[in-house]
Motif scaffolding. Sequence first.
Motif, mmCIF file in Angstrom:
data_model
loop_
_atom_site.group_PDB
_atom_site.id
_atom_site.type_symbol
_atom_site.label_atom_id
_atom_site.label_comp_id
_atom_site.label_asym_id
_atom_site.label_seq_id
_atom_site.Cartn_x
_atom_site.Cartn_y
_atom_site.Cartn_z
ATOM 1 N N PRO A 192 0.829 -1.210 0.000
ATOM 2 C CA PRO A 192 0.000 0.000 0.000
ATOM 3 C C PRO A 192 0.861 1.258 0.000
ATOM 4 O O PRO A 192 1.912 1.306 0.655
ATOM 5 N N LEU A 193 0.401 2.285 -0.738
ATOM 6 C CA LEU A 193 1.181 3.508 -0.900
ATOM 7 C C LEU A 193 0.317 4.735 -0.633
ATOM 8 O O LEU A 193 -0.809 4.834 -1.126
ATOM 9 N N LEU A 194 0.856 5.677 0.151
ATOM 10 C CA LEU A 194 0.208 6.967 0.412
ATOM 11 C C LEU A 194 1.152 8.071 -0.046
ATOM 12 O O LEU A 194 2.307 8.124 0.391
ATOM 13 N N LEU A 195 0.666 8.958 -0.923
ATOM 14 C CA LEU A 195 1.446 10.099 -1.398
ATOM 15 C C LEU A 195 0.850 11.377 -0.834
ATOM 16 O O LEU A 195 -0.344 11.633 -1.005
ATOM 17 N N LEU A 196 1.672 12.171 -0.138
ATOM 18 C CA LEU A 196 1.259 13.491 0.331
ATOM 19 C C LEU A 196 2.107 14.527 -0.399
ATOM 20 O O LEU A 196 3.335 14.387 -0.479
ATOM 21 N N HIS A 197 1.455 15.566 -0.925
ATOM 22 C CA HIS A 197 2.195 16.558 -1.712
ATOM 23 C C HIS A 197 1.438 17.873 -1.685
ATOM 24 O O HIS A 197 0.213 17.896 -1.699
ATOM 25 N N SER A 198 2.186 18.960 -1.654
ATOM 26 C CA SER A 198 1.561 20.283 -1.682
ATOM 27 C C SER A 198 1.459 20.788 -3.115
ATOM 28 O O SER A 198 2.451 20.750 -3.854
ATOM 29 N N PRO A 199 0.278 21.281 -3.520
ATOM 30 C CA PRO A 199 0.154 21.846 -4.871
ATOM 31 C C PRO A 199 0.940 23.131 -5.046
ATOM 32 O O PRO A 199 1.126 23.597 -6.172
ATOM 33 N N THR A 200 1.420 23.714 -3.930
ATOM 34 C CA THR A 200 2.218 24.945 -4.006
ATOM 35 C C THR A 200 3.685 24.682 -3.674
ATOM 36 O O THR A 200 4.421 25.603 -3.346
ATOM 37 N N ASP A 201 4.110 23.416 -3.760
ATOM 38 C CA ASP A 201 5.503 23.062 -3.496
ATOM 39 C C ASP A 201 6.387 23.684 -4.573
ATOM 40 O O ASP A 201 6.283 23.340 -5.756
ATOM 41 N N ALA A 202 7.261 24.597 -4.172
ATOM 42 C CA ALA A 202 8.103 25.319 -5.131
ATOM 43 C C ALA A 202 9.368 24.551 -5.490
ATOM 44 O O ALA A 202 10.037 24.893 -6.477
#
Length: 404
Positions: A192-202
């Motif tokens: 199982p995989l969980l991806l967390l990411h910010s849409p404003t990650d510069a």
Amino acid sequence: MPTENLTIATDAGHDLAGSLELPTGLVRGAALFAHCFTCTKASKAAVAITRALAREGIACLRFDFTGLGGSGGEFGRAGFATDVADLVAAAEYLADRFGQKILLVGHSLGGAAVLAAADDLGFDRIAAIATIGAPSDVPHVLERIDGDLAAIRESGSGPVSIGGRDFELSREFLERLETIDLLAEVERLRVPLLLLHSPTDALVGIENAGLLFKAARHPKSFVSLAGADHLLLDDRDADFAANVIAGWATRYLPMRDDWPMPEDGVVVKSGHGRFGTEVHTASHRFVADEPRSYGGDDAGPTPYDLLLAALGTCTAMTMRIYADRRGWPLEGTTIHLTHERNHEEDCEHVLDGEEGQIQALTRRIELEGDLSGEQRARIVEIAGKCPVHRTLEGHLHIHTTTAG
């Protein structure tokens, strides 16, 4: 929560410095956290996430990659392949120590590293993987290095600056970064995989999460860290990511089978903190502890809190039953309880074998609803007849036996 500082030996001949965050109570599972590029185990995200997992009963190890923080070795000659080897060594330590599958968590390039390390470690030893702001293309890290990379390739080594810090990088370091096909690694995942990411990650764009998600097999999940920066410098962002991962992970790190719920009564098991203790009933588990002012971790209610809670909850339930049977309009109750005693002195008296002091429990009851004066008086009177009240005021004997 207690923190255990430890070292992990590597095949390269140097040690990795690690900090194992242990639950105050018992351990339901174990996790390994990989920090971001050139960061250390002391980064905000590393500390927040490992401690959040520990609060959920998951022992979590954060460590410094080769040549960083307190770990040995030379960072400038290590490269991504060494990071992967470091992760495998740390993960094997955890799996051997706790005897079960572990959770892998990685931040930024650490996220890429846990994805790449999964195959080397073996899917049968991994419960699940979570990443935060992970790149889909490992060589993109080279764009964050300030230095003459062509000269390093030509001469074999040279100075660079990464995030305002100076390093000496080798040609081997660069070559190891450039040969990683991370999407191919993700396609091979069987966990199982969980991806967390910010849409404003510069630093690492949101498109990286999209590519990783597309390459992965189910079960896979994505959580947007809207408004967060790449390093999760805001405490609220770090705490949010930590709590999401902790909640998600409990699905894949179920409660251990060797902690059976008692058929009757209560079972108490000591944990890892100085006073932290697991309380097991027929259908519930929770931690009791002491406040930090008394040397505990404040991870749960104190024994006297539980005593007062037993009396208060039994009082409220008894009054509710009595009012309902008579059809009286009792809408709710608020009960404030206190215990008059000197806790530290009480403990010293017990340890010295002396008789305890005369103590008192004070209970203030507030009733809500359109009740008459007579009804209120009768309900308060019945509070004194609740089972716990009677137990505390009765002739109570405690019989102790030993097992084993």
